[in-house]
Design a protein around this motif. Structure first.
Motif, short mmCIF file in Angstrom:
data_model
loop_
_atom_site.label_atom_id
_atom_site.label_comp_id
_atom_site.label_asym_id
_atom_site.label_seq_id
_atom_site.Cartn_x
_atom_site.Cartn_y
_atom_site.Cartn_z
N ASN B 17 0.81 -1.21 0.00
CA ASN B 17 0.00 0.00 0.00
C ASN B 17 0.85 1.26 0.00
O ASN B 17 1.97 1.27 0.51
CB ASN B 17 -0.90 0.04 1.25
N THR B 18 0.26 2.30 -0.55
CA THR B 18 0.86 3.63 -0.47
C THR B 18 -0.13 4.53 0.26
O THR B 18 -1.32 4.56 -0.08
CB THR B 18 1.14 4.18 -1.88
N LYS B 19 0.37 5.21 1.29
CA LYS B 19 -0.49 6.14 2.03
C LYS B 19 -0.09 7.57 1.70
O LYS B 19 1.09 7.85 1.52
CB LYS B 19 -0.30 5.94 3.54
N GLY B 33 -5.37 9.34 2.74
CA GLY B 33 -5.97 8.24 2.00
C GLY B 33 -4.90 7.23 1.61
O GLY B 33 -3.74 7.38 2.00
N ASP B 34 -5.30 6.21 0.91
CA ASP B 34 -4.28 5.27 0.43
C ASP B 34 -4.69 4.63 -0.87
O ASP B 34 -5.84 4.72 -1.30
CB ASP B 34 -3.95 4.21 1.48
N LEU B 35 -3.74 4.04 -1.53
CA LEU B 35 -4.00 3.29 -2.76
C LEU B 35 -3.02 2.12 -2.82
O LEU B 35 -2.01 2.12 -2.12
CB LEU B 35 -3.88 4.18 -4.01
N ARG B 36 -3.37 1.11 -3.65
CA ARG B 36 -2.51 -0.05 -3.77
C ARG B 36 -1.26 0.32 -4.56
O ARG B 36 -1.33 0.95 -5.61
CB ARG B 36 -3.23 -1.17 -4.53
N THR B 37 -0.10 -0.07 -4.03
CA THR B 37 1.14 0.13 -4.77
C THR B 37 1.25 -0.95 -5.86
O THR B 37 1.50 -0.66 -7.03
CB THR B 37 2.36 -0.02 -3.84
N HIS B 40 -0.09 -1.36 -9.66
CA HIS B 40 0.43 -0.58 -10.79
C HIS B 40 1.76 -1.16 -11.23
O HIS B 40 2.76 -1.02 -10.52
CB HIS B 40 0.58 0.89 -10.40
N ALA B 49 -1.94 7.38 -11.18
CA ALA B 49 -3.00 7.09 -10.21
C ALA B 49 -2.92 8.04 -9.02
O ALA B 49 -3.93 8.57 -8.54
CB ALA B 49 -2.92 5.64 -9.74
N LEU B 50 -1.69 8.29 -8.54
CA LEU B 50 -1.49 9.25 -7.45
C LEU B 50 -2.01 10.63 -7.86
O LEU B 50 -2.67 11.32 -7.08
CB LEU B 50 0.00 9.40 -7.15
N THR B 53 -5.72 10.86 -7.82
CA THR B 53 -6.21 10.90 -6.44
C THR B 53 -5.99 12.26 -5.79
O THR B 53 -6.86 12.78 -5.09
CB THR B 53 -5.47 9.84 -5.59
#
Lengths: 322, 322
Positions: B17-19, B33-37, B40, B49-50, B53
């Motif tokens: 994950n990336t926060k 927030g966060d997204l899956r690393t 990608h 994607a970053l 967001t």
């Protein structure tokens, strides 16, 4: 002013002798001399004696303010406070305000640090570490000292006492140090005393013939071990291999701390040359993460050992802020 | 500009994950927030994607240039080059020019360092190390990381990789590390994985009853050990005592390197509180030269663990020079 006419006085205070020298920016010693430290029972008497010795030189060279200051290397010398604090091998006890006394007496700016830090600054100013911003100096003599430079600055720590790498533990539960009582510290193995203890242990634990057996316990010093190793004596060579292994393992830890560009080795022990350098390098590399391997230069000091302490002390002067 | 209206974006890139978070000078997270690393497969797709967001947030808060930049913490992040280099737990291989890509995409200044260095800067900016110029941050989680601050600056070394204290050897010939292959490194003992291995070894080498025997090998993690120790289980308590001993010995070595005013401990392992702190302090003091004893504060992080990585990354922004 033309900096080729600028000079710094470097003073190296040891337990027995104090050496001084007048040094220029190129690290050339114009004049030097020494006096007994332990002949002066008070710090004031010692500074009076220094003053009497140095006054003629100062009068000759300082006609136009060319002498920029006095740098001092001393055991337990604290750069921040300018004091020598509880140095076990000096006859003056407690906390000695050295830079204050020197500056008051001589009317010149002064700076103080411990011997190994002074050696590091000397190496950075005049020697093998010129131009380096990240390196570690390891002095291998009677003891093991160190000076650490990172971002182009000495690492002094919050209290001025950083860089006591000789006392880091490299062998848990290992050899007891004769004066600190710590077990397995680097100094217990890689100092001249440590090397001689290693030889004694190896001789005791084997029946192998060795030239070293021709020496009395008292005479079995690092010089004797070096000479036997040069005559291809197996035990004497093993002493250096083992010492290099311990030193190399310790250096690997230091590299993973500050990631220096080079490690500069200095002191009597390095006279053994490749006998010590090769195993040190091998065991340093073997204990590094890949990211650090084959990057750190392991080099010998370029300062004459007899002059290095004076040069190091003098180099402190060039950084004194007015 | 009134700095109370300034913000920094902190991004913590982990393997899975990336926060991200929008942070002010007081270390308050305004949005996060966060997204899956790992969703990608290319760094470009990840940065796109970053960007998608973060764009609404940037549009809201950056109306008057209030967002000063983007700070990134990532494994093997190099502050000097702004690149992630051969990070074993990221899916992007080789050397990734992260700050260049981020700045080009977002039009904001950016800075990158590794996770533990970011944690140290975060602690210095918002946490337990506020106002300290010489301290060491040790992160005790899945691995053991570190960030070293001396003279008020991160020690980065000549190549940006300084501060890998988890990989220093503390037990010669000791436990083999599962991924580095080094023997006896601090991480092999003081990480969550190391603690769980210690428990397994103690259980194997004794017949003593223990609550720990109720767990499958898979479930015998540091959380289980902590819970058993809190129920006064002797083996579980011994796990912490031994871990603290190893950690304390390692900290003594670090203190003799950089003489910090404090050591800040962070990460899951410190949830054990005094169970780990007390033996750590005892063995640190026992292995220090007297000149360092009873001077170094051993303290816990003041940052919420869940937010610390974002805060640390954001703190890099305040030091970016225009």
């Amino acid at each position: 002013m033309d900096i080729s006419n600028e000079f710094a006085i470097g003073i190296d205070i040891g337990g027995t002798n104090t050496k001084w020298g007048l040094v220029n920016h190129r690290g050339e010693i114009i004049q030097k001399g020494d006096l007994r430290t332990d002949a002066h029972t008070t710090i004031d008497a010692f500074i009076d004696a220094l003053y009497d010795t140095l006054t003629p030189i100062i009068n000759t060279y300082n006609s136009e303010g060319n002498i920029k200051g006095i740098g001092i290397g001393a055991p337990n010398g604290n750069y921040y406070s300018g004091t020598i604090e509880y140095a076990p091998n000096l006859i003056w006890k407690g906390i000695i305000p050295v830079t204050k006394l020197i500056t008051n007496k001589f009317g010149l700016p002064s700076a103080l640090t411990n011997d190994a830090n002074a050696a590091a600054v000397g190496e950075m100013t005049y020697g093998a570490a010129r131009g380096l911003r990240d390196f570690i100096m390891i002095t291998l003599g009677t003891g093991v000292g160190s000076g650490i430079v990172a971002n182009g600055q000495l690492i002094l720590g919050h209290d001025g006492f950083a860089g006591e790498l000789g006392h880091t533990i490299i062998r848990h539960g290992g050899r007891k140090h004769w004066s600190t009582d710590l077990s397995g510290s680097l100094e217990a193995y890689a100092s001249a005393t440590g090397i001689s203890l290693t030889a004694k242990e190896l001789l005791q634990n084997s029946n192998e013939e060795s030239l070293l057996r021709g020496y009395s316990e008292k005479d079995l010093n690092s010089k004797a071990i070096y000479e036997c190793a040069m005559q291809d004596d197996a035990i004497a060579k093993e002493v250096y291999r083992f010492t290099g292994q311990i030193l190399g393992e310790a250096l690997a830890n230091f590299v993973m701390f500050s990631s220096p560009e080079a490690i500069v080795l200095f002191g009597g022990v390095i006279k053994a040359g490749n006998l010590i350098l090769q195993p040190t390098k091998e065991h340093m590399e073997r204990n590094l993460l890949p990211i650090f391997q084959n990057k750190v230069r392991l080099i010998f000091s370029e300062l004459q050992e007899a002059d290095a302490a004076i040069l190091g002390a003098s180099a402190l002067v060039w950084d004194i802020r007015d």
